[in-house]
Structures are given as C-alpha cells and as structure tokens.
Design an enzyme around this catalytic site. Structure first.
Site, PDB file in Angstrom:
ATOM      1  CB  SER A 176      -2.540  10.954  16.599  1.00  0.00           C
ATOM      2  OG  SER A 176      -2.663  10.027  16.178  1.00  0.00           O
ATOM      3  CG  HIS A 201      -1.870  16.385  16.708  1.00  0.00           C
ATOM      4  ND1 HIS A 201      -2.897  16.357  17.543  1.00  0.00           N
ATOM      5  CD2 HIS A 201      -2.787  15.456  16.115  1.00  0.00           C
ATOM      6  CE1 HIS A 201      -4.035  15.323  17.335  1.00  0.00           C
ATOM      7  NE2 HIS A 201      -3.194  14.517  16.127  1.00  0.00           N
ATOM      8  CD  GLU A 249      -3.984  18.402  20.888  1.00  0.00           C
ATOM      9  OE1 GLU A 249      -4.654  18.989  21.511  1.00  0.00           O
ATOM     10  OE2 GLU A 249      -3.687  17.854  20.152  1.00  0.00           O
ATOM     11  CG  ASN A 309      -7.392  12.839  19.652  1.00  0.00           C
ATOM     12  OD1 ASN A 309      -8.493  13.149  19.388  1.00  0.00           O
ATOM     13  ND2 ASN A 309      -6.084  11.659  19.443  1.00  0.00           N
TER      14      ASN A 309
HETATM   15  P1  NAI Z   1      -1.697   7.000   6.513  1.00  0.00           P
HETATM   16  O1  NAI Z   1      -1.642   5.529   6.764  1.00  0.00           O
HETATM   17  O2  NAI Z   1      -2.842   7.062   6.410  1.00  0.00           O
HETATM   18  O3  NAI Z   1      -0.793   6.740   6.071  1.00  0.00           O
HETATM   19  C1  NAI Z   1       0.758   6.599   6.758  1.00  0.00           C
HETATM   20  C2  NAI Z   1       1.551   6.948   5.427  1.00  0.00           C
HETATM   21  O4  NAI Z   1       2.890   6.915   5.537  1.00  0.00           O
HETATM   22  C3  NAI Z   1       1.632   5.763   4.107  1.00  0.00           C
HETATM   23  O5  NAI Z   1       0.793   6.102   2.927  1.00  0.00           O
HETATM   24  C4  NAI Z   1       2.562   5.524   4.303  1.00  0.00           C
HETATM   25  O6  NAI Z   1       3.284   4.257   2.740  1.00  0.00           O
HETATM   26  C5  NAI Z   1       3.644   6.145   4.633  1.00  0.00           C
HETATM   27  N1  NAI Z   1       4.758   5.940   5.158  1.00  0.00           N
HETATM   28  C6  NAI Z   1       5.481   4.952   6.660  1.00  0.00           C
HETATM   29  N2  NAI Z   1       6.387   4.590   6.569  1.00  0.00           N
HETATM   30  C7  NAI Z   1       6.819   5.870   6.181  1.00  0.00           C
HETATM   31  C8  NAI Z   1       8.589   6.004   5.608  1.00  0.00           C
HETATM   32  N3  NAI Z   1       9.232   5.382   6.307  1.00  0.00           N
HETATM   33  N4  NAI Z   1       8.431   7.308   4.666  1.00  0.00           N
HETATM   34  C9  NAI Z   1       8.112   7.205   4.030  1.00  0.00           C
HETATM   35  N5  NAI Z   1       6.427   6.771   3.853  1.00  0.00           N
HETATM   36  C10 NAI Z   1       6.370   6.042   4.393  1.00  0.00           C
HETATM   37  O7  NAI Z   1      -1.440   7.537   8.486  1.00  0.00           O
HETATM   38  P2  NAI Z   1      -2.461   9.146   8.530  1.00  0.00           P
HETATM   39  O8  NAI Z   1      -3.591   8.564   9.466  1.00  0.00           O
HETATM   40  O9  NAI Z   1      -2.324   9.580   7.731  1.00  0.00           O
HETATM   41  O10 NAI Z   1      -1.638   8.727   9.705  1.00  0.00           O
HETATM   42  C11 NAI Z   1      -0.561   9.766   9.959  1.00  0.00           C
HETATM   43  C12 NAI Z   1       0.163  10.325  11.321  1.00  0.00           C
HETATM   44  O11 NAI Z   1      -0.540  11.717  11.544  1.00  0.00           O
HETATM   45  C13 NAI Z   1       0.003   9.031  12.637  1.00  0.00           C
HETATM   46  O12 NAI Z   1       1.732   9.253  13.383  1.00  0.00           O
HETATM   47  C14 NAI Z   1      -1.185  10.092  13.047  1.00  0.00           C
HETATM   48  O13 NAI Z   1      -1.397   9.293  14.164  1.00  0.00           O
HETATM   49  C15 NAI Z   1      -1.005  10.245  12.859  1.00  0.00           C
HETATM   50  N6  NAI Z   1      -2.847  11.345  13.020  1.00  0.00           N
HETATM   51  C16 NAI Z   1      -3.583  10.801  12.522  1.00  0.00           C
HETATM   52  C17 NAI Z   1      -4.613  11.625  12.414  1.00  0.00           C
HETATM   53  C18 NAI Z   1      -5.945  11.030  11.581  1.00  0.00           C
HETATM   54  O14 NAI Z   1      -7.207  10.710  12.221  1.00  0.00           O
HETATM   55  N7  NAI Z   1      -5.602   9.383  10.672  1.00  0.00           N
HETATM   56  C19 NAI Z   1      -5.501  12.680  12.913  1.00  0.00           C
HETATM   57  C20 NAI Z   1      -4.293  13.067  13.527  1.00  0.00           C
HETATM   58  C21 NAI Z   1      -2.774  12.845  13.790  1.00  0.00           C
END
Ligand code: NAI
Length: 681
Positions: free
Chosen positions: A421, A442, A454, A492
């Site tokens: 993001s 995104h 996006e 954002n």
């Molecule tokens: P999250 O923390 O809920 O999930 C991340 C997951 O990735 C975890 O389950 C973790 O175990 C796993 N993980 C970490 N490193 C890993 C690896 N090397 N190999 C495999 N799995 C791995 O994070 P979330 O909120 O889902 O965010 C994920 C991405 O999406 C980020 O880049 C964030 O900026 C983006 N994003 C998040 C939004 C939100 O509202 N949470 C909205 C839009 C984008």
C-alpha cells in the site's frame, strides 16, 4: 439512414402475438425514445386486430431489458422535457396494460428499471430459474424513482411494504427471491418458456395481486401515513433528504396519492420529472457512467478483454492475501495460498468458507469454491501460476526477498504483483532480474466489499504486465484504476490529508462526534475520526508518516498508538468501541462553525486531487473522480472531487484555499496544478 427495428412481432397460427425485443448492435436491450416510438406503433397495430394473447420476450441471449436508456437522461434539460418523455412512456404502458387479452412476459438475465416497469404491465411474469436472472427497480441509485408506472404497479402486485422496501433500496433481486415476493409467477428453464406462455394464455389464471386486506387497509390515509413515517425513518438511516431526495419523493408520492391508482400514476410523472434535473440525479448518472467505463475497460489503455488467469498464487495469507485469494476463488480461479505461518492459512480458509456460504448459498457450489482454494504452505503453486500476488507484511526487504526467491521458479510468462500500500513498485522490483514483470495490484480492505483496485505502474513495469494485471481485476469483477507508483498512489494520498486534518481539529478541542457529523452531512459515508479507528490508528500513523512526514502527524495519533489504543480492533481508539459500535460523545453544536470544519477537512482532499492530476498519478479527471468516489466513498451525489471543483469554480477554490492557508498554515497552500487545471467540457 432508416431507423433499425428493435422489436419483432409475429402472430402464430393460434392467434397469439409474440413480441420480441432485440436492440440491434447493443450488448443489452434498453428502452430509448426510438424503442418506445416503435412500441407505440406495434400497440396501435395490436389494438386494431386484437390477438388471442400477447407474449413479450427478449431475443438477446444475455437478458431481457436492462432499463431505460440512461444516455438519454443526460440530454434532458428541463422538468417540462422530462414530463413529456415520461408521459409518452406512460401512455404506451397504460395501453398495453389495458389490452383485453392475456399477456405474458418471459424474463431471462436482467429485467431492471424501465424493463421491469414494462413487464409489470403484463398479467403474468415468468422468469428463468437461474441466479443470473435478476429483477429490480434500482432508479433511486440514479437519483430518481420509477417513472414509467412502476411505483404503482409494483405496489399493486406485491403490496406496499415489500414494494417500497425494494424500490427505496434500489434492490436488484434474483428471480427466486422475486418469486417468493409474488413478483414472478413461475420459475422455469428457458426451454419451457414458450410452452408455459401458451399454457398461461389458455388457462388465464387469476392475476397475482397484493393481499386484498393489506391493499384495502393501506387505502386509509392515516394507516398509509404510519407506514410512510416508518419508511422515512428507515431511509434517513442511509441517506439524507438533502442529498438524496428521490426515496423521500417516492414515499411522499405514495403517502399522498396511494389511495387512487389513476391519480398516483399521473402524479408519478410529476414527481419523477422533478427529480430528473436535480444535481443529485445528474451527478449519480455521471458516477454510473464512470463506473461502467472502469468496469468495461473502454477507458483505460486498451487492456484487452477480460483476463485469462487460470491459476493465481498468493503469498501471505493475512487480512489482505487471504481475502484476495478467497475472492478470486469465488470468481472461478484456481488459487494456491502460501504463508510461512500455517495458522494464517487456516484462518484465511475459515474466512473463505464464510464468504462462499454467504455469496453462493448452495452447498455444492460452496464446496466447489473451497476445492478451488488450495492451502500451499511450501509454495508449490509458484511453479504453475499465471499470476503471483505477494501480500506479506509491509516491509521492503522482506518483499524483495520473496520476489528474489520465486523469480526462477515462476513460469516465464507469469505476472508478478505486489499488494503493497505504500512502497514504490520499482523499489520492490530491484531484486528481480527482469524488473519489468512486477506490477502493483492494490486491493482495499475489506476485499469483498471494496470494488476499486489500484493497478500500479512502477517506473519499469511493462505494458503487457500492466494490461494483464488490469484484465485480472476485471476478470474477478473488480474495478481497476491505473495509477502511477508514487507514495500513497491515489486513494491513500487523497484520504490522508483529510484524516489528519480531522485529528488535528480533535487535538485542538473540537468534539469528535461533531467532526464526524460534519463529514457525514457533507456526504462521506463515515466520519474521519471513526474511519481512522476502523482502519486502525497504527496503520494511519504509518501511512501518514510516509506520506506527510513526521512533522505533520498529530501528537495524539502517536500517543494513542504507543499506548496500544489502535482503534476498533483494540476496543479503544479515538472512540471507545463495543463490538462494531463506537460510543460517540454528546455535543452541543456551536453556531456557525461547521463550514470551517467542513472546508478544513474536504479542501485538503480537493487540493491533493489537483496535485495527483498534475503529476499524472491518474490519466484523467474522470478516472480520478471514479477512483476517489469508489476508494474513499467521497459523496457520490457531488459527482466526484474534480466535478465538485468544477461546480465551485477554480478561482473561488484557490481563493478559499489561500484564506485557509492564511488562518491555519501552509498545509492549505494551493498545490501545483491549479493553474493549468483542465476540467470537463
Ligand atoms: P497481515 O499482517 O495481516 O498478513 C501478512 C501475512 O504474511 C502473515 O500471515 C504472515 O505470516 C505472512 N508472511 C510474512 N512474511 C512472509 C513470507 N516471507 N512468506 C510467506 N508469508 C509471509 O498483513 P495485511 O494487512 O494483510 O497486509 C499485507 C499487505 O497488504 C501489506 O503490504 C499491506 O501494506 C497491504 N495492504 C494492507 C491493507 C490493510 O488494510 N490491511 C490494505 C491494502 C494493502
């Protein structure tokens, strides 16, 4: 050039008239002026020599009639013009209804708006028994209400409570639900349509009508008023009278004239006509077209038709990755879901099941979707996927590592994407041998609700990769907007100055509930303080620091995050939360302050939009409007931020920003881009 026929009339040997609609050259049938004029001639002809029965159907494969031709709405300039147009449709529909022969309509695909209003002039509605067959009067979504007699006829058919509920919400319902309501008489496979139509004409069963007792009772004015009051209260929860007059006008129409069908029919013309030329209707129609354009892909850089991704691999099964995987499986893709933590995958699978049950209902379909979503702890799916989306936590090195690891294993043709993001795509692409194959996709949270995606072009992203990502979002029924890889992309970046200014006012002592109320009165779906709590104050802090720099981040935000009060998810943010509900403090609104509060929140957004356009973050003002409306919920009835700027006028906007700057500081300084701003014709 002769006008092409949109209708085809045949009389069979048993004297039944079969009337088919097929608008030449159009994807969907719509009712425009020409279609109505041609229909009038057919009605003349049928009335001269009455058939034994009349059957109406569509000979287009993809559906019955999607509604009146909305393009024509944009050409209506005065109430008198609207009245003339609507009265013309009424005269034809009334004559069809009055024709003294049994009339059957056969419905497949969409039967919406004017299409359903036409169908309602028939005695019997038969519909195809498939989930894709849908009926509804969604006019309120365009800022108007049914105008071709539909308000009267739907109420007569299924009763005011159900009919009003359907029309006021603009709900489009599957044929099965319509059968339960009594709107549809019979559900059947399309191949039995003609046989069934003949059968109805032969038997002439009693026409379906609302329960008699209820219909009688609601002719009594005080009873009608009672229900009307209740309906108004329901509507007021979703839409203000000032911004969305149509549902209120519909309730008023029924409240005043519901006792007499002829008068209500005549008054429907007046009421609907008055709505046509409101700013709300014009702006909502504009938003409708923006949405259609983004969805149909005509607007953006010829991304080709819908995507042909068969296998998607998602890395990171957290909030976002898990839901992206589930949504894609729901829409028919085979999806492998990888995470370093098996618990994340298990949680994502459980959430997916809930989603599938909600959307698909039938257990066989739910199971099939579950079968398409495959847990993949070790990432075996990388090797065969057509598209790989990374959604691990927001950390540059970790993301670079993921792509460095998979690039050799992935198919050469596979598209690589990140759901980041805030990190520029070209930074993540640095570890790739071929950085041109990385694109940003995104999604917004929650994935199942937020239509906008996006599609982010990194500095080196190749055009075919961008197109493939774009096409994938269309393939899964989302709405892509192309953006440049600059901090915050579009949504954002525009949202953050608004949220942060709101928090700043809070720190200055303005009541949180008041700030939120001013924003919702303006037309935002949720106030900024509540939104910050819902998004999570930690996430807001992270994004704000990235986008605006540490100095501009209000102290209270840092303090809250440090104390662990991260908002809704922790139960305490700027509000105290009990489950899904924020406890909002009472306040007495001080006089005369709200315009200032409103401008302090909304104008930084508008200012940022101008900068985004200037920097080419999006290609056009239209795309910007659509992106901001669908990404932030920006008051749709205003037609989008750029459209709002256009209505206010550039000079006035600059002047107001400069006044805010003089009072509150340089963060209100007009951005680059105002001078050469090109708006709409
Ligand atoms: P999250 O923390 O809920 O999930 C991340 C997951 O990735 C975890 O389950 C973790 O175990 C796993 N993980 C970490 N490193 C890993 C690896 N090397 N190999 C495999 N799995 C791995 O994070 P979330 O909120 O889902 O965010 C994920 C991405 O999406 C980020 O880049 C964030 O900026 C983006 N994003 C998040 C939004 C939100 O509202 N949470 C909205 C839009 C984008």
């Amino acid at each position: 050039m002769p006008t092409k026929q949109k209708w085809n009339l045949e009389i069979d040997e048993s004297g039944i008239a079969w009337l088919a609609i097929n608008v030449p050259g159009a994807k969907l049938n719509t009712l425009d002026r020409v279609a109505l004029e041609q229909l009038e001639l057919i009605v003349d002809q049928l009335n001269i020599d009455l058939p034994r029965g009349l059957v109406l159907y569509s000979s287009k494969d993809n559906g019955f009639v999607a509604g009146a031709e909305i393009n024509e709405f944009t050409r209506i300039e005065s109430v008198a013009q609207a009245q003339a147009h609507i009265a013309f449709a009424h005269s034809i529909f009334d004559r069809i209804e009055a024709m003294p022969v049994p009339k059957v309509v056969l419905i497949h695909g969409f039967c919406l708006g004017g299409g359903l209003e036409l169908a309602l002039t028939f005695d019997y509605l038969l519909a195809e028994d498939v989930p894709s067959c849908k009926l509804g009067l969604p006019e309120v979504k365009l800022g108007i209400h049914p105008g071709y007699g539909g308000s009267v006829r739907l109420i007569e058919r299924i009763g005011a409570p159900k009919a009003m509920d359907m029309m006021l919400g603009g709900r489009v319902i599957p044929a099965r639900a319509a059968k339960k309501l009594g709107l549809v008489d019979q559900l059947l496979a399309k191949r039995y349509f003609k046989v069934a139509a003949r059968d109805f004409i032969r038997r002439v069963p009693e026409k379906h009508q609302a329960p008699k007792l209820q219909a009688h009772a609601l002719k009594i004015s005080w009873l009608r008023s009672l229900l009307a009051n209740y309906l108004e209260k329901q509507v007021a929860r979703r839409a203000s009278r000032e911004h969305y007059p149509a549902p209120y006008a519909l309730i008023k129409l029924w409240r005043q004239f519901g006792a007499n069908r002829d008068i209500m029919l005549a008054e429907e013309i007046q009421s609907a006509s008055a709505l046509f030329t409101t700013d709300t209707a014009r702006n909502l129609v504009r938003v409708f077209f923006l949405q259609e354009r983004l969805k149909s892909n005509r607007n953006q850089a010829n991304a080709g038709d819908s995507g042909n991704i068969k296998h998607l691999h998602v890395i990171g099964a957290g909030v976002m990755g898990g839901d992206i995987a589930a949504w894609s499986a729901l829409r028919g893709l085979r999806v492998t879901l990888q995470d370093q933590n098996p618990k994340s995958i298990a949680r994502a699978m459980a959430r997916a099941r809930v989603l599938f049950k909600k959307k698909l209902k039938i257990s066989r379909l739910v199971q099939a979707a579950m079968d398409r979503l495959i847990p993949d702890l070790n990432g075996a799916g990388v090797a065969s996927a057509d598209l790989i989306i990374e959604a691990i936590f927001e950390n540059l090195e970790a993301k670079q590592q993921v792509f460095a690891d998979i690039q050799a294993r992935a198919k050469e043709s596979a598209v690589l994407a990140s759901n980041t993001s805030s990190i520029p795509i070209e930074h993540i692409a640095k570890t790739l041998d071929n950085p041109g194959r990385l694109v940003g996709i995104h999604f917004f949270n929650p994935v199942a609700k937020m239509q906008l995606v996006e599609v982010v072009k990194g500095r080196r992203t190749r055009k075919n990769v961008l197109d493939a990502a774009h096409a994938y979002t269309l393939q899964i029924g989302r709405m892509p907007v192309r953006v440049k890889s600059k901090p915050g992309f579009l949504v954002n970046r525009v949202l953050m100055p608004y949220l942060i200014e709101a928090v700043r006012m809070l720190d200055e002592g303005v009541n949180a509930s008041q700030i939120d109320q001013v924003a919702t009165r303006f037309g935002m779906p949720m106030g900024p303080i509540e939104l910050a709590d819902v998004v999570g104050l930690d996430i807001c802090l992270h994004v704000a620091e990235n986008l605006l720099g540490e100095a501009r981040v209000p102290k209270s935000l840092k303090r809250k995050v440090k104390a662990g009060d991260t908002g809704k998810k922790s139960g305490q943010g700027y509000y105290l939360w009990s489950g899904d509900k924020a406890k909002k403090p009472e306040f007495k609104p001080p006089e005369g302050h709200t315009k200032d509060i409103e401008r302090r929140m909304i104008y930084p957004m508008l200012n940022e939009c101008v900068a985004c356009l200037h920097e080419g973050i999006v290609a056009s003002a239209d795309e910007l409007d659509a992106g901001v409306i669908f990404g932030t919920g920006f008051a749709p009835f205003k037609g989008g931020p750029m459209h709002m700027i256009q209505s206010i006028g550039r000079e006035k906007m600059i002047d107001r920003l400069e006044r805010l700057q003089a009072t509150y500081g340089d963060r209100f300084k007009p951005n680059d881009g105002w001078e050469e701003l090109k708006l709409f014709k």
